[in-house]
Write a protein that holds these residues in place. Structure first.
Motif, mmCIF file in Angstrom:
data_model
loop_
_atom_site.group_PDB
_atom_site.id
_atom_site.type_symbol
_atom_site.label_atom_id
_atom_site.label_comp_id
_atom_site.label_asym_id
_atom_site.label_seq_id
_atom_site.Cartn_x
_atom_site.Cartn_y
_atom_site.Cartn_z
ATOM 1 N N TYR A 241 0.569 -1.354 0.067
ATOM 2 C CA TYR A 241 -0.103 0.062 -0.025
ATOM 3 C C TYR A 241 0.868 1.362 -0.062
ATOM 4 C CZ TYR A 241 -3.791 -3.281 0.761
ATOM 5 O OH TYR A 241 -4.760 -4.162 0.782
ATOM 6 N N LYS A 242 2.301 1.081 -0.322
ATOM 7 C CA LYS A 242 2.989 2.205 -0.432
ATOM 8 C C LYS A 242 2.400 2.932 -1.563
ATOM 9 C CE LYS A 242 7.791 3.308 -1.031
ATOM 10 N NZ LYS A 242 9.023 3.134 -1.588
ATOM 11 N N ALA A 243 2.018 2.859 -2.485
ATOM 12 C CA ALA A 243 1.593 3.451 -3.608
ATOM 13 C C ALA A 243 0.498 4.349 -3.258
ATOM 14 C CB ALA A 243 0.985 2.633 -4.915
ATOM 15 N N ASN A 244 -0.617 3.855 -2.405
ATOM 16 C CA ASN A 244 -1.698 4.498 -1.871
ATOM 17 C C ASN A 244 -1.431 5.727 -1.063
ATOM 18 O OD1 ASN A 244 -4.205 5.233 -1.599
ATOM 19 N ND2 ASN A 244 -4.543 3.803 0.237
ATOM 20 N N GLY A 245 0.039 5.632 -0.229
ATOM 21 C CA GLY A 245 0.422 6.735 0.430
ATOM 22 C C GLY A 245 0.980 7.727 -0.462
ATOM 23 N N GLU A 246 1.822 7.331 -1.382
ATOM 24 C CA GLU A 246 2.389 8.292 -2.480
ATOM 25 C C GLU A 246 1.203 9.021 -3.111
ATOM 26 O OE1 GLU A 246 4.916 5.955 -4.764
ATOM 27 O OE2 GLU A 246 6.466 5.651 -3.053
ATOM 28 N N MET B 120 0.893 13.082 -3.264
ATOM 29 C CA MET B 120 0.777 13.834 -4.682
ATOM 30 C C MET B 120 -0.672 14.620 -4.663
ATOM 31 S SD MET B 120 3.475 13.583 -6.485
ATOM 32 C CE MET B 120 2.512 14.216 -7.893
ATOM 33 N N LYS B 121 -1.528 13.962 -4.257
ATOM 34 C CA LYS B 121 -2.750 14.538 -4.002
ATOM 35 C C LYS B 121 -2.817 15.808 -3.379
ATOM 36 C CE LYS B 121 -6.664 13.213 -1.792
ATOM 37 N NZ LYS B 121 -7.897 12.578 -1.271
ATOM 38 N N ASN B 122 -2.006 15.643 -2.131
ATOM 39 C CA ASN B 122 -2.001 17.195 -1.200
ATOM 40 C C ASN B 122 -1.161 18.023 -1.954
ATOM 41 O OD1 ASN B 122 -3.565 15.997 0.632
ATOM 42 N ND2 ASN B 122 -1.985 15.023 1.866
#
Length: 93
Positions: free
Chosen positions: A1-6, A10-12
Motif C-alpha cells: 500500500y505504499k503507492a496509496n500513501g504516495e 501527490m494529491k495533497n
C-alpha cells in the motif's frame, strides 16, 4: 500500500498548488484593479508566497512602486510648473 500513501502525498501537493494559484490569481487581479483605480500605494502581501510565486509577487510590487514613484514625481513637477517654476526637472527614470 505504499503507492496509496504516495498517491495521497501527490494529491495533497496538487491541492496545495491549486490553492496557491487561486490565491495568487485573486491577489494579482486585485493589484491590477487597484492600479487601474489609482490606488498605487496598495501592495500584495509577499509573505503569503514562497519560491517562484513569491518572486512574481515581489516583481509585481516593484513595478507598482516604480509607477507610483514616477507619478508622484510628475505630479510634484506639474505643481511647481503651475506655480511658475520652469527650472524644475523630472528626476525619475
Amino acid at each position: 500500500y505504499k503507492a496509496n500513501g504516495e498517491f495521497e502525498q501527490m494529491k495533497n501537493v496538487i491541492k496545495n498548488l491549486s490553492q496557491t494559484l487561486r490565491g495568487m490569481v485573486y491577489d494579482v487581479e486585485k493589484a491590477v484593479q487597484n492600479t487601474v483605480n489609482g490606488k498605487l500605494d496598495e501592495r500584495v502581501n509577499e509573505e503569503k508566497y514562497q519560491h517562484g510565486f513569491r518572486d512574481i509577487i515581489v516583481g509585481l510590487n516593484s513595478v507598482t512602486s516604480t509607477i507610483n514613484e514616477v507619478f508622484k514625481d510628475v505630479t510634484d513637477v506639474m505643481i511647481l510648473v503651475e506655480n511658475g517654476d520652469l527650472d524644475i526637472k523630472i528626476t525619475k527614470n
